[in-house]
Design a protein around this motif. Structure first.
Motif, PDB file in Angstrom:
ATOM      1  N   ILE A 328       0.840  -1.201   0.000  1.00  0.00           N
ATOM      2  CA  ILE A 328       0.000   0.000   0.000  1.00  0.00           C
ATOM      3  C   ILE A 328       0.875   1.251   0.000  1.00  0.00           C
ATOM      4  O   ILE A 328       0.645   2.200  -0.769  1.00  0.00           O
ATOM      5  CB  ILE A 328      -0.948   0.000   1.214  1.00  0.00           C
ATOM      6  CG1 ILE A 328      -2.001  -1.102   1.064  1.00  0.00           C
ATOM      7  CG2 ILE A 328      -1.628   1.361   1.375  1.00  0.00           C
ATOM      8  CD1 ILE A 328      -2.816  -1.350   2.325  1.00  0.00           C
ATOM      9  N   CYS A 332       0.968   3.858  -3.191  1.00  0.00           N
ATOM     10  CA  CYS A 332       0.425   5.205  -2.972  1.00  0.00           C
ATOM     11  C   CYS A 332       1.500   6.286  -3.057  1.00  0.00           C
ATOM     12  O   CYS A 332       1.223   7.394  -3.528  1.00  0.00           O
ATOM     13  CB  CYS A 332      -0.266   5.272  -1.606  1.00  0.00           C
ATOM     14  SG  CYS A 332      -1.823   4.367  -1.521  1.00  0.00           S
ATOM     15  N   ARG A 359      -3.679   4.733  -6.377  1.00  0.00           N
ATOM     16  CA  ARG A 359      -3.904   5.464  -5.126  1.00  0.00           C
ATOM     17  C   ARG A 359      -5.328   5.293  -4.606  1.00  0.00           C
ATOM     18  O   ARG A 359      -5.560   5.350  -3.395  1.00  0.00           O
ATOM     19  CB  ARG A 359      -3.594   6.947  -5.330  1.00  0.00           C
ATOM     20  CG  ARG A 359      -2.082   7.206  -5.403  1.00  0.00           C
ATOM     21  CD  ARG A 359      -1.753   8.646  -5.694  1.00  0.00           C
ATOM     22  NE  ARG A 359      -0.310   8.874  -5.566  1.00  0.00           N
ATOM     23  CZ  ARG A 359       0.384   9.696  -6.345  1.00  0.00           C
ATOM     24  NH1 ARG A 359      -0.223  10.364  -7.314  1.00  0.00           N
ATOM     25  NH2 ARG A 359       1.679   9.849  -6.160  1.00  0.00           N
ATOM     26  N   PRO A 363      -5.256   1.333  -0.844  1.00  0.00           N
ATOM     27  CA  PRO A 363      -5.589   1.318   0.585  1.00  0.00           C
ATOM     28  C   PRO A 363      -6.625   0.250   0.970  1.00  0.00           C
ATOM     29  O   PRO A 363      -6.682  -0.164   2.136  1.00  0.00           O
ATOM     30  CB  PRO A 363      -6.147   2.724   0.831  1.00  0.00           C
ATOM     31  CG  PRO A 363      -5.509   3.570  -0.224  1.00  0.00           C
ATOM     32  CD  PRO A 363      -5.438   2.677  -1.423  1.00  0.00           C
TER      33      PRO A 363
END
Length: 452
Positions: A328, A332, A359, A363
């Motif tokens: 993650i 990101c 992005r 998550p």
């Protein structure tokens, strides 16, 4: 080496089994990553888009072969856990024969309909010929895909996750070298990418099948072993068909979404092709660990050790979360260097579309991974329709949102990207309801709960 997953601490047993599986799927994904990297860097952005466009259709074939893998693996591991080795061998032979017939049918359909499907997807004309060429060569290599998946399913069922890892590591590294040789040295273009994968998958498949049958022959059994059994086929199909349908639904859904994306032109297609490969690297890794949880669950159900199911689920969740967190952060914070790996001199639109995708989606890997672990327990216990329902809802919702959000809110392709996390969250809630309902009944009854 065969491994009994019904003894030992669940965390240690499952992790020792699943970590090589995770390594195997990383190398398996290197096939697709290498194809995209070579296409984007040695041929051009349109070649990357063409390979990526075909990739969504290849996932249908892969989905069906994975369904055969899961069906064979779950039934084999159940008999392995119960020490009924004659039935285990019959289940393996039956699965191989059925998969051979199914693979032949799919090859005929694939070679006949690939062009029609590519046109239905609104593939841009400048990508159509290369997309069809790549897809046709892939279809000729389908037997290698099917039998390799069957072999790895058998190894996993017997608790051996290291042997497939060794085969894939060697094959994947070889594939990268052959990709570069065929494209850069021989100037074969997209065809070179496809033929390199064909050859390396073929070698890996032949070696895996040879070793798996040598392993099976060493297992002594007193039961009668049949070459083909209708009752065993029924057991196989009860597990395999829902898995095939579930995986195929996902692939068809991705094709529908690809159709929406194709409307935004080759630059967005190229960006999406790079981003979806990075996304699939993670999701397929989680799904493979989920398959490991299925093998663990199935062996313990076969052995009657039902109190080990929830600890196995918890061990799987912790493992995928440890993998998720660095991924993650990487996706990101540093999407552009990752995307530059696939595309040489990418356009601004290609990079922007891919970066935004990563992005938005990354998550939510924490949530998607938990769903796949719950699915692993349900599948290993034979609760096929439960996880199918959850996945079906995710797919339908994702397709509807991918169409609706860009049109309702005028956000363009960003609206398509937003469909992923919403679908995952809804599917997670459903999978957890099914999982806790099943394990609660198991705890109360102390016997496996049959599918309703």
């Amino acid at each position: 080496m065969n491994k009994d997953l019904t003894v030992g601490k669940p965390y240690k047993v499952l992790w020792m089994f699943c970590i090589p599986l995770f390594g195997s799927v990383i190398f398996q994904q290197l096939y697709n990553l290498a194809d995209s990297w070579v296409a984007g860097n040695f041929i051009g952005q349109n070649a990357l888009a063409a390979v990526g466009n075909s990739y969504e259709i290849t996932l249908i074939f892969l989905a069906i072969s994975v369904g055969c893998n899961i069906g064979c693996s779950v039934i084999t591991s159940r008999y392995f856990g119960a020490k009924e080795f004659g039935k285990m061998k019959t289940s393996i032979y039956t699965a191989v024969i059925f998969s051979t017939i199914l693979c032949g049918i799919l090859m005929i359909l694939g070679l006949s309909l690939s062009g029609v499907l590519l046109k239905w997807m609104d593939t841009p004309l400048e990508l159509l010929n290369d997309s069809k060429l790549y897809l046709d060569i892939y279809v000729w290599g389908l037997p290698f895909v099917f039998f390799y998946n069957i072999a790895t399913g058998i190894f996993s069922a017997m608790g051996d996750s290291k042997t497939p890892f060794i085969f894939l590591a060697i094959s994947s590294v070889s594939n990268i070298a052959m990709d570069i040789l065929f494209v850069a040295a021989f100037q074969m273009g997209v065809a070179g990418v496809a033929w390199a994968t064909f050859i390396c998958q073929g070698v890996s498949c032949i070696l895996a099948m040879l070793f798996v049958f040598l392993r099976i022959n060493k297992i002594k059994c007193e039961d009668k072993v049949e070459l083909f059994s209708i009752p065993m086929l029924k057991q196989f199909l009860i597990i395999a068909l829902p898995s095939m349908l579930q995986q195929s639904f996902i692939s068809f859904g991705n094709i529908i979404i690809q159709k929406f994306i194709n409307g935004y032109g080759p630059e967005v297609i190229a960006g999406y092709s790079a981003a979806i490969k990075l996304n699939n690297l993670v999701i397929v890794s989680f799904a493979t660990i989920g398959n490991g949880v299925s093998n663990y669950t199935s062996q313990n159900v076969g052995a009657g050790k039902l109190d080990r199911l929830r600890p196995g689920f918890n061990a799987g969740v912790l493992l995928v979360w440890l993998i998720s967190i660095p991924v993650i952060l990487l996706y990101c914070l540093l999407p552009q260097p990752l995307l530059n790996f696939f595309i040489q001199n990418p356009t601004e639109l290609a990079v922007d579309s891919a970066s935004i995708f990563l992005r938005i989606v990354a998550p939510f890997y924490l949530f998607a991974s938990v769903k796949l672990m719950a699915d692993g327990v349900l599948r290993g216990a034979g609760k096929m329709w439960s996880f199918m329902i959850a996945t079906g809802v995710d797919l339908v919702l994702r397709c509807i949102l991918a169409f609706a959000i860009p049109n309702l809110f005028d956000v363009g392709y960003v609206g398509i990207w937003m469909a992923w996390p919403i679908g995952w969250l809804v599917a997670l809630a459903m999978s957890l309801i099914f999982f806790y309902s099943y394990t609660r009944k198991v705890k109360q009854n102390k016997t496996p709960v049959k599918e309703s």
